[in-house]
Design a protein around this motif. Structure first.
Motif, PDB file in Angstrom:
ATOM      1  N   HIS A  98       0.796  -1.236   0.082  1.00 13.09           N
ATOM      2  CA  HIS A  98       0.061  -0.049  -0.093  1.00 13.09           C
ATOM      3  C   HIS A  98       1.024   1.129  -0.026  1.00 13.09           C
ATOM      4  O   HIS A  98       2.082   1.104   0.213  1.00 13.09           O
ATOM      5  CB  HIS A  98      -1.059  -0.047   1.152  1.00 13.09           C
ATOM      6  CG  HIS A  98      -0.023   0.048   2.549  1.00 13.09           C
ATOM      7  ND1 HIS A  98       0.664  -0.789   3.165  1.00 13.09           N
ATOM      8  CD2 HIS A  98       0.009   1.190   3.326  1.00 13.09           C
ATOM      9  CE1 HIS A  98       1.103  -0.626   4.319  1.00 13.09           C
ATOM     10  NE2 HIS A  98       0.832   0.617   4.400  1.00 13.09           N
ATOM     11  N   GLU A  99       0.214   2.471  -0.177  1.00 14.82           N
ATOM     12  CA  GLU A  99       1.080   3.709  -0.072  1.00 14.82           C
ATOM     13  C   GLU A  99       0.390   4.416   1.027  1.00 14.82           C
ATOM     14  O   GLU A  99      -0.728   4.646   0.916  1.00 14.82           O
ATOM     15  CB  GLU A  99       0.768   4.357  -1.539  1.00 14.82           C
ATOM     16  CG  GLU A  99       1.595   5.647  -1.728  1.00 14.82           C
ATOM     17  CD  GLU A  99       1.293   6.218  -3.005  1.00 14.82           C
ATOM     18  OE1 GLU A  99       1.879   7.436  -3.138  1.00 14.82           O
ATOM     19  OE2 GLU A  99       0.703   6.010  -3.787  1.00 14.82           O
ATOM     20  N   VAL A 100       1.307   4.995   1.897  1.00 14.10           N
ATOM     21  CA  VAL A 100       0.706   5.884   2.955  1.00 14.10           C
ATOM     22  C   VAL A 100       0.562   7.393   2.227  1.00 14.10           C
ATOM     23  O   VAL A 100       1.799   7.707   2.026  1.00 14.10           O
ATOM     24  CB  VAL A 100       1.739   5.571   4.095  1.00 14.10           C
ATOM     25  CG1 VAL A 100       1.429   6.481   5.305  1.00 14.10           C
ATOM     26  CG2 VAL A 100       1.998   4.285   4.537  1.00 14.10           C
ATOM     27  N   THR A 101      -0.473   7.866   2.502  1.00 14.32           N
ATOM     28  CA  THR A 101      -0.757   9.259   2.118  1.00 14.32           C
ATOM     29  C   THR A 101      -1.364   9.986   3.175  1.00 14.32           C
ATOM     30  O   THR A 101      -1.646  11.247   2.883  1.00 14.32           O
ATOM     31  CB  THR A 101      -1.675   9.157   1.057  1.00 14.32           C
ATOM     32  OG1 THR A 101      -3.028   8.473   1.371  1.00 14.32           O
ATOM     33  CG2 THR A 101      -1.155   8.504  -0.321  1.00 14.32           C
ATOM     34  N   ASN A 102      -1.688   9.564   4.305  1.00 16.37           N
ATOM     35  CA  ASN A 102      -2.215  10.270   5.427  1.00 16.37           C
ATOM     36  C   ASN A 102      -1.249  10.784   6.470  1.00 16.37           C
ATOM     37  O   ASN A 102      -1.752  10.850   7.632  1.00 16.37           O
ATOM     38  CB  ASN A 102      -3.731   9.526   6.054  1.00 16.37           C
ATOM     39  CG  ASN A 102      -3.081   8.152   6.708  1.00 16.37           C
ATOM     40  OD1 ASN A 102      -1.898   7.745   6.509  1.00 16.37           O
ATOM     41  ND2 ASN A 102      -3.989   7.518   7.433  1.00 16.37           N
ATOM     42  N   GLN A 103      -0.238  10.630   6.517  1.00 13.68           N
ATOM     43  CA  GLN A 103       0.925  11.087   7.329  1.00 13.68           C
ATOM     44  C   GLN A 103       1.598  12.228   6.987  1.00 13.68           C
ATOM     45  O   GLN A 103       2.228  12.226   5.636  1.00 13.68           O
ATOM     46  CB  GLN A 103       2.005   9.917   7.666  1.00 13.68           C
ATOM     47  CG  GLN A 103       1.082   8.609   8.186  1.00 13.68           C
ATOM     48  CD  GLN A 103       0.454   9.005   9.513  1.00 13.68           C
ATOM     49  OE1 GLN A 103       1.195   9.523  10.541  1.00 13.68           O
ATOM     50  NE2 GLN A 103      -0.598   8.802   9.665  1.00 13.68           N
ATOM     51  N   VAL A 104       1.982  13.108   7.965  1.00 14.01           N
ATOM     52  CA  VAL A 104       3.048  14.349   7.709  1.00 14.01           C
ATOM     53  C   VAL A 104       4.478  13.716   7.423  1.00 14.01           C
ATOM     54  O   VAL A 104       4.688  12.826   8.014  1.00 14.01           O
ATOM     55  CB  VAL A 104       2.763  15.216   8.568  1.00 14.01           C
ATOM     56  CG1 VAL A 104       1.321  15.889   8.607  1.00 14.01           C
ATOM     57  CG2 VAL A 104       3.071  14.891   9.980  1.00 14.01           C
ATOM     58  N   PRO A 105       5.207  14.469   6.680  1.00 18.82           N
ATOM     59  CA  PRO A 105       6.635  14.004   6.666  1.00 18.82           C
ATOM     60  C   PRO A 105       7.230  14.254   8.291  1.00 18.82           C
ATOM     61  O   PRO A 105       6.744  15.126   9.150  1.00 18.82           O
ATOM     62  CB  PRO A 105       7.330  15.088   5.630  1.00 18.82           C
ATOM     63  CG  PRO A 105       6.513  16.346   5.599  1.00 18.82           C
ATOM     64  CD  PRO A 105       5.020  15.861   5.972  1.00 18.82           C
ATOM     65  N   PRO A 106       8.324  13.627   8.379  1.00 18.08           N
ATOM     66  CA  PRO A 106       9.205  13.833   9.497  1.00 18.08           C
ATOM     67  C   PRO A 106       9.448  15.375   9.821  1.00 18.08           C
ATOM     68  O   PRO A 106       9.871  16.317   8.824  1.00 18.08           O
ATOM     69  CB  PRO A 106      10.345  13.109   9.418  1.00 18.08           C
ATOM     70  CG  PRO A 106      10.221  12.108   8.356  1.00 18.08           C
ATOM     71  CD  PRO A 106       9.083  12.711   7.458  1.00 18.08           C
ATOM     72  N   ALA A 153      18.148  20.413  18.724  1.00 18.27           N
ATOM     73  CA  ALA A 153      16.665  19.732  19.240  1.00 18.27           C
ATOM     74  C   ALA A 153      16.081  19.355  17.773  1.00 18.27           C
ATOM     75  O   ALA A 153      15.219  18.544  17.971  1.00 18.27           O
ATOM     76  CB  ALA A 153      16.112  20.641  20.245  1.00 18.27           C
ATOM     77  N   GLY A 154      16.213  20.262  17.058  1.00 19.88           N
ATOM     78  CA  GLY A 154      15.145  19.896  15.736  1.00 19.88           C
ATOM     79  C   GLY A 154      15.777  19.143  14.771  1.00 19.88           C
ATOM     80  O   GLY A 154      15.225  19.124  13.576  1.00 19.88           O
ATOM     81  N   SER A 155      16.798  18.599  15.068  1.00 23.14           N
ATOM     82  CA  SER A 155      17.602  17.847  13.969  1.00 23.14           C
ATOM     83  C   SER A 155      17.251  16.404  13.988  1.00 23.14           C
ATOM     84  O   SER A 155      16.397  15.727  14.592  1.00 23.14           O
ATOM     85  CB  SER A 155      19.188  17.962  14.179  1.00 23.14           C
ATOM     86  OG  SER A 155      19.528  17.129  15.405  1.00 23.14           O
ATOM     87  N   GLU A 156      17.403  15.817  12.842  1.00 22.80           N
ATOM     88  CA  GLU A 156      17.104  14.297  12.863  1.00 22.80           C
ATOM     89  C   GLU A 156      17.988  13.455  13.668  1.00 22.80           C
ATOM     90  O   GLU A 156      17.553  12.615  14.140  1.00 22.80           O
ATOM     91  CB  GLU A 156      17.611  13.920  11.238  1.00 22.80           C
ATOM     92  CG  GLU A 156      16.996  12.578  10.881  1.00 22.80           C
ATOM     93  CD  GLU A 156      17.311  12.096   9.657  1.00 22.80           C
ATOM     94  OE1 GLU A 156      16.773  11.001   8.981  1.00 22.80           O
ATOM     95  OE2 GLU A 156      17.686  12.893   8.917  1.00 22.80           O
TER      96      GLU A 156
END
Length: 218
Positions: free
Chosen positions: A43-51, A87-90
């Motif tokens: 399936h393809e995930v389309t309902n999640q925001v990017p990191p 703090a905002g880094s990956e």
């Protein structure tokens, strides 16, 4: 899906032996024993925001940044740029994920049965705690000459612990224990930082925004 030959659970012993014989002959002759069907995307995930990476939870928080400037100054907020960026880094978010995936583990005995009472921490916990201490979020304000050291610590703490809240407990206890230890000199035993140096006069010019923050005690 693995597809085998004509052999099936319903075959009798004679048929099963014959089927196995055919498979053995196929293997000896170099033929395939099984066929592994290719698996396609499910399936393809389309309902999640990017990191959410690359943001600054300190300067990027309008209410927090405004409070810092109001109760301290712009230079204090600017001194937290490096911490906010981290703090905002990956990388920091990965530390937080690993710390939650691997909680501290108590080892009461070693493999020989000796009592050790050790708590093992995943390296991510050390990365989080080290960062907090290096940026003055533990006991530093109690000895810092900076006039807004406690405000700086509070703002930095609120921004940094968005990465992972669990390690904030020992950081907070280290900070909060100092006045209690000072109130009980008999139990201090040299573990509390000395009385703070006189703070810089509020009438003196603010330090430049580029001034490095140098923790005096943590």
């Amino acid at each position: 899906m693995i597809e085998w030959g004509p052999e099936s659970p319903g075959q009798n012993d004679e048929g099963l032996s014959a089927s196995r014989g055919r498979h053995l002959d196929a293997v000896r002759s170099g033929g395939p024993r099984c066929h592994l069907a290719a698996m396609g995307a499910t399936h393809e995930v389309t309902n999640q925001v990017p990191p959410l990476v690359g943001h600054d939870p300190v300067a990027g928080d309008a209410a927090l940044a405004e409070a810092c400037v109001r109760h301290a100054d712009v230079a204090t907020l600017d001194s937290l740029k490096a911490l906010g960026a981290l703090a905002g880094s990956e990388q920091a978010q990965e530390w937080g994920r690993l710390a939650n995936e691997h909680p501290p583990c108590l080892r009461t005995h070693d493999r020989y049965g000796h009592r050790v009472d050790e708590v093992e921490f995943h390296p991510a916990w050390h990365d989080l705690l080290r960062t907090a201490v290096e940026h003055g979020l533990a006991g530093t304000p109690w000895r810092s000459p900076e006039p807004h050291a406690h405000v700086r610590r509070a703002v930095g703490y609120l921004g940094w612990t968005q990465v992972e809240m669990g390690h904030g407990c020992p950081v907070t206890m280290t900070y909060a224990a100092v006045p209690a230890l000072r109130a009980a000199p008999s139990s201090r035993s040299g573990t509390s930082p000395a009385s703070p140096r006189p703070p810089t006069s509020s009438a003196s010019p603010s330090r430049p925004a580029s001034a490095a923050w140098s923790p005096a005690w943590a």
